[in-house]
Every structure is written in C-alpha cells, then in structure tokens.
Design a protein around this motif. Structure first.
Motif, PDB file in Angstrom:
ATOM      1  N   UNK A 114     -32.547 -55.007 -35.929  1.00 38.68           N
ATOM      2  CA  UNK A 114     -33.347 -56.159 -36.344  1.00 38.68           C
ATOM      3  C   UNK A 114     -32.893 -56.491 -37.747  1.00 38.68           C
ATOM      4  N   UNK A 115     -32.356 -57.688 -37.914  1.00 36.55           N
ATOM      5  CA  UNK A 115     -31.681 -58.082 -39.145  1.00 36.55           C
ATOM      6  C   UNK A 115     -32.471 -59.151 -39.882  1.00 36.55           C
ATOM      7  N   UNK A 116     -32.728 -58.909 -41.145  1.00 33.99           N
ATOM      8  CA  UNK A 116     -33.425 -59.848 -42.026  1.00 33.99           C
ATOM      9  C   UNK A 116     -32.456 -60.255 -43.132  1.00 33.99           C
ATOM     10  N   UNK A 117     -32.863 -61.136 -44.025  1.00 30.74           N
ATOM     11  CA  UNK A 117     -31.980 -61.576 -45.110  1.00 30.74           C
ATOM     12  C   UNK A 117     -31.652 -60.468 -46.100  1.00 30.74           C
ATOM     13  N   UNK A 118     -32.582 -59.527 -46.322  1.00 35.66           N
ATOM     14  CA  UNK A 118     -32.364 -58.546 -47.377  1.00 35.66           C
ATOM     15  C   UNK A 118     -32.607 -57.099 -46.938  1.00 35.66           C
ATOM     16  N   UNK A 119     -32.850 -56.859 -45.659  1.00 37.85           N
ATOM     17  CA  UNK A 119     -33.008 -55.497 -45.150  1.00 37.85           C
ATOM     18  C   UNK A 119     -32.792 -55.516 -43.640  1.00 37.85           C
ATOM     19  N   UNK A 120     -32.762 -54.320 -43.037  1.00 37.12           N
ATOM     20  CA  UNK A 120     -32.609 -54.245 -41.585  1.00 37.12           C
ATOM     21  C   UNK A 120     -33.255 -52.973 -41.056  1.00 37.12           C
ATOM     22  N   UNK A 121     -33.535 -52.979 -39.757  1.00 36.71           N
ATOM     23  CA  UNK A 121     -34.094 -51.832 -39.049  1.00 36.71           C
ATOM     24  C   UNK A 121     -33.187 -51.529 -37.863  1.00 36.71           C
TER      25      UNK A 121
END
Length: 107
Positions: free
Chosen positions: A40-47
C-alpha cells in the motif's frame, strides 16, 4: 454538514486518492512456495504485508523512516517511494530474489 465534518471528509478523500495497492507473487529459488507481497503506497510512506502462505510479516515504513532512507540514498522522498514500489510491487524480469534478516540493529 458542519465545518468540522466537511474538513474531515476532505482529508479522508485526499488520503484515498493518494493510496495505491500492488500485489506481487515472488518465486524464490530453492523455496518450496512463493512469497506474496501486498503493498500500500502513499506519497510519503508505505505498508507491506508479506506471506509465504503459512507465516505473515508486516512492514509499516513510517514517514520518518522513509525520509531517513531517502536521505541516505540522496533521493527525494517521492523518488524513493517510486523506486521502492517498482522493486517491491512488481517482479523484475531476470531478477533473483532472496530474503535476508537485517537483524535488530538495522531498519
């Protein structure tokens, strides 16, 4: 709708539009079963959720951790996230994958 509710909805909507998901089936040489990686990819972090079908592991890379790692590679955070997504979200043709324990002293 109150102002507070409106603000909450806009924040939720913004977060939803910046989230991407990937799912990868990794074939590991000399391993009896594949490894599955959901990102799961976000602009400034990921899981990452990783499973071999029997065990599961979670990786929640915080904004601070991503920023620190990007700085170590002299990259902007967005470039680091894109690179991580490319290598952890899609199997690269001709690549050989292995899993190595980094130990407690390493992020």
């Amino acid at each position: 709708m109150t102002r507070k509710t409106s603000r909450l909805l806009s924040v939720t909507k913004m977060e939803t539009t910046t989230r991407k998901h990937t799912c990868l089936k990794l074939e590991i040489p000399n391993s009896p079963a594949p490894i599955f990686v959901k990102g799961t990819w976000f602009n400034s972090h990921f899981d990452l959720s990783i499973s071999d079908g029997l065990n599961a592991w979670l990786c929640n890379a915080t904004e601070e951790e991503v920023s620190d790692r990007a700085a170590q590679w002299d990259q902007p955070v967005t470039e680091y996230i894109n690179l991580a997504e490319r290598y952890l979200g899609f199997q690269m043709p001709g690549s050989i994958y292995t899993l190595t324990d980094a130990g407690d002293a390493y992020k």
